[in-house]
Design an enzyme around this catalytic site. Structure first.
Site, PDB file in Angstrom:
ATOM      1  N   ASN A  62       0.839  -1.204   0.000  1.00  0.00           N
ATOM      2  CA  ASN A  62       0.000   0.000   0.000  1.00  0.00           C
ATOM      3  C   ASN A  62       0.871   1.250   0.000  1.00  0.00           C
ATOM      4  OD1 ASN A  62       0.523  -0.990   2.663  1.00  0.00           O
ATOM      5  ND2 ASN A  62      -1.095   0.263   3.520  1.00  0.00           N
ATOM      6  N   GLU A  64       0.365   5.243   0.692  1.00  0.00           N
ATOM      7  CA  GLU A  64      -0.571   6.239   1.214  1.00  0.00           C
ATOM      8  C   GLU A  64      -0.164   7.653   0.797  1.00  0.00           C
ATOM      9  OE1 GLU A  64      -1.107   5.387   5.402  1.00  0.00           O
ATOM     10  OE2 GLU A  64      -2.112   3.494   4.920  1.00  0.00           O
ATOM     11  N   CYS A  73      -4.273   0.719  -2.370  1.00  0.00           N
ATOM     12  CA  CYS A  73      -4.076  -0.544  -1.653  1.00  0.00           C
ATOM     13  C   CYS A  73      -2.962  -1.374  -2.299  1.00  0.00           C
ATOM     14  CB  CYS A  73      -5.344  -1.384  -1.710  1.00  0.00           C
ATOM     15  SG  CYS A  73      -6.719  -0.753  -0.759  1.00  0.00           S
ATOM     16  N   GLU A  75      -3.001  -4.558  -3.100  1.00  0.00           N
ATOM     17  CA  GLU A  75      -3.450  -5.492  -4.141  1.00  0.00           C
ATOM     18  C   GLU A  75      -3.533  -4.796  -5.495  1.00  0.00           C
ATOM     19  OE1 GLU A  75      -4.713  -4.871  -1.181  1.00  0.00           O
ATOM     20  OE2 GLU A  75      -5.741  -6.593  -0.322  1.00  0.00           O
ATOM     21  N   CYS A 112     -10.050  -5.513   0.208  1.00  0.00           N
ATOM     22  CA  CYS A 112     -11.244  -4.656   0.206  1.00  0.00           C
ATOM     23  C   CYS A 112     -12.046  -4.881  -1.081  1.00  0.00           C
ATOM     24  CB  CYS A 112     -10.844  -3.187   0.353  1.00  0.00           C
ATOM     25  SG  CYS A 112     -10.208  -2.448  -1.165  1.00  0.00           S
ATOM     26  N   CYS A 115     -10.457  -3.733  -4.427  1.00  0.00           N
ATOM     27  CA  CYS A 115      -9.380  -4.627  -4.887  1.00  0.00           C
ATOM     28  C   CYS A 115      -9.954  -5.920  -5.454  1.00  0.00           C
ATOM     29  CB  CYS A 115      -8.412  -4.906  -3.746  1.00  0.00           C
ATOM     30  SG  CYS A 115      -7.424  -3.459  -3.337  1.00  0.00           S
TER      31      CYS A 115
HETATM   32  N1  THU Z   1      -5.323  -1.568   2.450  1.00  0.00           N
HETATM   33  C1  THU Z   1      -4.774  -2.372   1.507  1.00  0.00           C
HETATM   34  O1  THU Z   1      -3.640  -2.152   1.067  1.00  0.00           O
HETATM   35  N2  THU Z   1      -5.501  -3.406   1.038  1.00  0.00           N
HETATM   36  C2  THU Z   1      -6.773  -3.689   1.435  1.00  0.00           C
HETATM   37  O2  THU Z   1      -7.406  -4.576   0.870  1.00  0.00           O
HETATM   38  C3  THU Z   1      -7.372  -2.966   2.544  1.00  0.00           C
HETATM   39  C4  THU Z   1      -6.644  -1.760   3.005  1.00  0.00           C
HETATM   40  C5  THU Z   1      -4.546  -0.423   2.917  1.00  0.00           C
HETATM   41  C6  THU Z   1      -5.115   0.916   2.505  1.00  0.00           C
HETATM   42  C7  THU Z   1      -4.545   1.821   3.561  1.00  0.00           C
HETATM   43  O3  THU Z   1      -3.233   2.207   3.154  1.00  0.00           O
HETATM   44  C8  THU Z   1      -4.422   0.931   4.785  1.00  0.00           C
HETATM   45  O4  THU Z   1      -4.496  -0.407   4.324  1.00  0.00           O
HETATM   46  C9  THU Z   1      -5.518   1.167   5.823  1.00  0.00           C
HETATM   47  O5  THU Z   1      -6.776   1.073   5.237  1.00  0.00           O
END
Ligand code: THU
Length: 162
Positions: A62, A64, A73, A75, A112, A115
């Protein structure tokens, strides 16, 4: 009226050593990728590793951003990178994991909805199921046979006009 049931199977592994060697390697690659996440705001580090049909493993995490929705994310970062680098090469498997630095994750991290939708696009594109291997920092590891199982009744290109 009739009721229809949609079911899917999860194969549960108590220990990582119970996985196929190939799957152990993929989980290890996802774990390593999670340590490289840019998760400055949530501190929740997610890692993904995709095994392509050409044998290559693509990893991502991920990313940010101070403008929160601009991040992505693990994925999707990984799937887009894989498709951008090897267009036309099907995805065979994806391993997903996460690190919570405050309360170590003792159950499998799950993708999520957005994804799942993105991964579903590649599953449909290549017409081959993508296996999903989910893990936390400890505890069970779950293996699921396809993205379709995780996103039943998904929206796909077949609904769009030619
Ligand atoms: N996140 C992912 O990388 N994948 C997911 O399927 C769920 C959430 C990340 C997004 C964000 O950077 C952090 O987790 C908190 O939500």
């Amino acid at each position: 009226m009739e009721q229809r049931e949609i079911k899917f199977n999860v194969t549960v592994f108590k220990k990582e050593s119970e996985l196929l060697k190939e799957d152990q390697e993929l989980v290890a690659a996802a774990r390593e990728a999670a340590t490289r996440a840019y998760a400055k705001y949530s501190h929740f580090q997610v890692g993904a590793a995709i095994l392509l049909a050409n044998g290559k493993i693509i990893t991502g995490n991920n990313q940010e951003n101070s403008a929160y929705p601009s991040g992505l994310c693990a994925e999707r970062t990984t799937a887009f990178y894989a498709s951008a680098t090897f267009p036309g090469v099907p995805f065979k498997k994806i391993a997903i994991t996460a690190i919570n630095p405050v309360h170590p994750l003792d159950y499998p991290a799950t993708p999520c909805g957005a994804c799942r939708q993105v991964l579903s696009e590649y599953e449909h594109k290549y017409g081959k199921p993508i296996e999903v291997i989910l893990s936390g920092q400890k505890g069970e590891i779950w293996k699921i046979d396809s993205i379709e199982s995780l996103l039943p009744l998904s929206f796909g290109a077949e609904a769009l006009p030619e």
